[in-house]
Design a protein around this motif. Structure first.
Motif, PDB file in Angstrom:
ATOM      1  N   GLU A 103      -9.658  -4.611 -15.393  1.00 54.95           N
ATOM      2  CA  GLU A 103      -9.315  -5.965 -14.955  1.00 54.95           C
ATOM      3  C   GLU A 103      -8.362  -5.829 -13.784  1.00 54.95           C
ATOM      4  O   GLU A 103      -7.308  -5.185 -13.891  1.00 54.95           O
ATOM      5  CB  GLU A 103      -8.671  -6.761 -16.091  1.00 54.95           C
ATOM      6  CG  GLU A 103      -8.403  -8.208 -15.719  1.00 54.95           C
ATOM      7  CD  GLU A 103      -7.939  -9.032 -16.902  1.00 54.95           C
ATOM      8  OE1 GLU A 103      -8.804  -9.604 -17.603  1.00 54.95           O
ATOM      9  OE2 GLU A 103      -6.711  -9.089 -17.119  1.00 54.95           O
ATOM     10  N   VAL A 104      -8.716  -6.430 -12.646  1.00 57.14           N
ATOM     11  CA  VAL A 104      -7.957  -6.264 -11.413  1.00 57.14           C
ATOM     12  C   VAL A 104      -7.605  -7.629 -10.847  1.00 57.14           C
ATOM     13  O   VAL A 104      -8.260  -8.635 -11.134  1.00 57.14           O
ATOM     14  CB  VAL A 104      -8.767  -5.452 -10.375  1.00 57.14           C
ATOM     15  CG1 VAL A 104      -9.039  -4.046 -10.906  1.00 57.14           C
ATOM     16  CG2 VAL A 104     -10.075  -6.138 -10.034  1.00 57.14           C
ATOM     17  N   GLU A 144      -5.837   1.605 -10.722  1.00 63.79           N
ATOM     18  CA  GLU A 144      -6.061   0.427  -9.887  1.00 63.79           C
ATOM     19  C   GLU A 144      -5.985  -0.884 -10.649  1.00 63.79           C
ATOM     20  O   GLU A 144      -6.091  -1.949 -10.046  1.00 63.79           O
ATOM     21  CB  GLU A 144      -7.424   0.534  -9.193  1.00 63.79           C
ATOM     22  CG  GLU A 144      -7.476   1.558  -8.084  1.00 63.79           C
ATOM     23  CD  GLU A 144      -6.463   1.277  -6.993  1.00 63.79           C
ATOM     24  OE1 GLU A 144      -6.346   0.093  -6.590  1.00 63.79           O
ATOM     25  OE2 GLU A 144      -5.788   2.219  -6.552  1.00 63.79           O
ATOM     26  N   GLY A 145      -5.833  -0.864 -11.949  1.00 63.47           N
ATOM     27  CA  GLY A 145      -5.765  -2.114 -12.711  1.00 63.47           C
ATOM     28  C   GLY A 145      -5.545  -1.834 -14.182  1.00 63.47           C
ATOM     29  O   GLY A 145      -5.217  -0.703 -14.585  1.00 63.47           O
ATOM     30  N   GLU A 146      -5.740  -2.858 -14.979  1.00 67.02           N
ATOM     31  CA  GLU A 146      -5.608  -2.713 -16.431  1.00 67.02           C
ATOM     32  C   GLU A 146      -6.910  -2.166 -17.009  1.00 67.02           C
ATOM     33  O   GLU A 146      -7.965  -2.797 -16.898  1.00 67.02           O
ATOM     34  CB  GLU A 146      -5.284  -4.066 -17.070  1.00 67.02           C
ATOM     35  CG  GLU A 146      -5.120  -3.996 -18.576  1.00 67.02           C
ATOM     36  CD  GLU A 146      -4.861  -5.351 -19.210  1.00 67.02           C
ATOM     37  OE1 GLU A 146      -4.829  -5.430 -20.452  1.00 67.02           O
ATOM     38  OE2 GLU A 146      -4.706  -6.336 -18.448  1.00 67.02           O
ATOM     39  N   THR A 147      -6.840  -0.984 -17.603  1.00 68.86           N
ATOM     40  CA  THR A 147      -8.027  -0.336 -18.139  1.00 68.86           C
ATOM     41  C   THR A 147      -8.394  -0.967 -19.480  1.00 68.86           C
ATOM     42  O   THR A 147      -7.648  -0.867 -20.455  1.00 68.86           O
ATOM     43  CB  THR A 147      -7.789   1.176 -18.316  1.00 68.86           C
ATOM     44  OG1 THR A 147      -7.421   1.746 -17.067  1.00 68.86           O
ATOM     45  CG2 THR A 147      -9.046   1.853 -18.836  1.00 68.86           C
ATOM     46  N   LEU A 148      -9.536  -1.625 -19.526  1.00 69.45           N
ATOM     47  CA  LEU A 148     -10.022  -2.237 -20.754  1.00 69.45           C
ATOM     48  C   LEU A 148     -10.751  -1.226 -21.630  1.00 69.45           C
ATOM     49  O   LEU A 148     -10.689  -1.295 -22.863  1.00 69.45           O
ATOM     50  CB  LEU A 148     -10.937  -3.417 -20.422  1.00 69.45           C
ATOM     51  CG  LEU A 148     -10.322  -4.512 -19.539  1.00 69.45           C
ATOM     52  CD1 LEU A 148     -11.341  -5.599 -19.245  1.00 69.45           C
ATOM     53  CD2 LEU A 148      -9.085  -5.097 -20.200  1.00 69.45           C
ATOM     54  N   GLU A 151     -12.057  -9.807 -12.244  1.00 64.03           N
ATOM     55  CA  GLU A 151     -10.809 -10.531 -12.037  1.00 64.03           C
ATOM     56  C   GLU A 151     -10.498 -11.359 -13.277  1.00 64.03           C
ATOM     57  O   GLU A 151     -11.407 -11.695 -14.043  1.00 64.03           O
ATOM     58  CB  GLU A 151     -10.927 -11.432 -10.806  1.00 64.03           C
ATOM     59  CG  GLU A 151     -11.101 -10.653  -9.508  1.00 64.03           C
ATOM     60  CD  GLU A 151     -11.322 -11.568  -8.315  1.00 64.03           C
ATOM     61  OE1 GLU A 151     -11.161 -11.095  -7.181  1.00 64.03           O
ATOM     62  OE2 GLU A 151     -11.669 -12.757  -8.528  1.00 64.03           O
ATOM     63  N   PRO A 152      -9.224 -11.715 -13.488  1.00 64.20           N
ATOM     64  CA  PRO A 152      -8.893 -12.534 -14.667  1.00 64.20           C
ATOM     65  C   PRO A 152      -9.623 -13.873 -14.624  1.00 64.20           C
ATOM     66  O   PRO A 152      -9.742 -14.504 -13.567  1.00 64.20           O
ATOM     67  CB  PRO A 152      -7.372 -12.720 -14.546  1.00 64.20           C
ATOM     68  CG  PRO A 152      -6.913 -11.595 -13.672  1.00 64.20           C
ATOM     69  CD  PRO A 152      -8.030 -11.332 -12.714  1.00 64.20           C
TER      70      PRO A 152
END
Length: 307
Positions: A94-95, A155-159, A241-242
């Protein structure tokens, strides 16, 4: 008579060549495991021998235990290097910004000698806001696989994150052996084709030669594909994206602030709806009135006359 004998001889040779090629192919396929062992032993022996000579040259005062430990380390390293591994990774992130993250990852994979193999994205809408989701497939040299995966996760939140390693050494050894046998059979048929004189012999050999060439090309393609997957790892990254939250709220307008024209039209609509409701209700009630009302009316008339 001599021509027939030559044709018969060529046909016999052709049959022997085909049988020999099939037998060699079977031996090559069955010997895949032995080839794998030799492949590892050869690398181990080469590294181990080099380590022994280096130890002798650097100093003869080393203990036997130290030399044995050094030889074991060299053998283990050479066996690991000899293995052919296919590595793949699947990540979901999630970026904050889809386009910016994709551009950053593209630059990162190109800096490591890789490239973008495939990509797809979709823009979704929630209320008056949009967000982007998509998938990007990267190919990166196998030696840079772990480093690139770490760059992706940063680069972001790793799901979710998953990596796989598959050993294909035996498959490579088997494919190479089968390809060598197929090429040898093709070369024998090609030599026989060039020496054939009779039309029937030429046609028969030509058909077998075409089949052998097709087998060679098929095995070459399989080998190239497998070697490519060993050399270049595949990393599939899903970016999103969120999802924006819906901010639409309905507020009731105070009675005194309502539009008079709108209120009147709303009342008219209400009267129309009421009239239609009455008509529909009467239509539903009419059968019951006929069934119940007619007998009651007849009974009342009869009662009055009698009374």
């Amino acid at each position: 008579m001599g021509s027939r004998r030559r044709s018969l001889a060529v046909c016999c040779v052709l049959v022997l060549v085909v049988l020999a090629g099939c037998g060699a192919g079977g031996d090559g396929a069955e010997g895949g495991g032995a080839g794998d062992v030799n492949y590892q032993d050869a690398g181990t022996a080469a590294d181990g021998g080099g380590g022994g000579e280096s130890g002798s040259a650097s100093g003869g005062g080393d203990s036997a235990a130290q030399r044995e430990s050094s030889d074991d380390g060299s053998a283990t390293g050479s066996q690991s290097a000899a293995r052919a591994l296919v590595r793949t990774g699947q990540l979901r992130l999630e970026v904050d910004d889809y386009d910016a993250t994709q551009a950053t990852l593209t630059a990162a994979v190109e800096a490591r000698g890789g490239y973008v193999a495939d990509s797809a994205e979709e823009v979704r809408e929630v209320g008056n806001e949009t967000f982007t989701t998509g998938r990007v497939v990267f190919r990166v040299p196998s030696e840079n696989f772990s480093g690139f995966v770490d760059s992706v996760e940063a680069e972001g939140e790793t799901l979710s994150s998953e990596t796989n390693t598959r050993d294909v050494t035996d498959q490579l050894v088997d494919l190479r052996a089968r390809l060598d046998n197929a090429r040898a059979e093709r070369d024998r048929l090609r030599t026989l084709y060039e020496s054939a004189n009779e039309t029937e012999d030429v046609l028969a050999v030509s058909e077998e030669l075409s089949a052998a060439q097709e087998r060679v090309e098929r095995l070459e393609a399989q080998l190239a594909s497998l070697e490519g997957r060993v050399a270049m790892s595949t990393v599939t990254v899903e970016l999103r994206e969120p999802r924006p939250e819906s901010t639409t709220t309905e507020t009731e307008t105070p009675f005194a602030d309502r539009d008079p024209v709108g209120a009147f039209l709303g009342s008219v609509d209400g009267v129309v709806v009421l009239g239609r409701s009455l008509v529909v209700g009467g239509a539903y009630a009419l059968p019951y009135l006929l069934v119940v009302g007619v007998p009651v009316g007849v009974a009342a008339v009869v009662y009055r006359r009698v009374g």
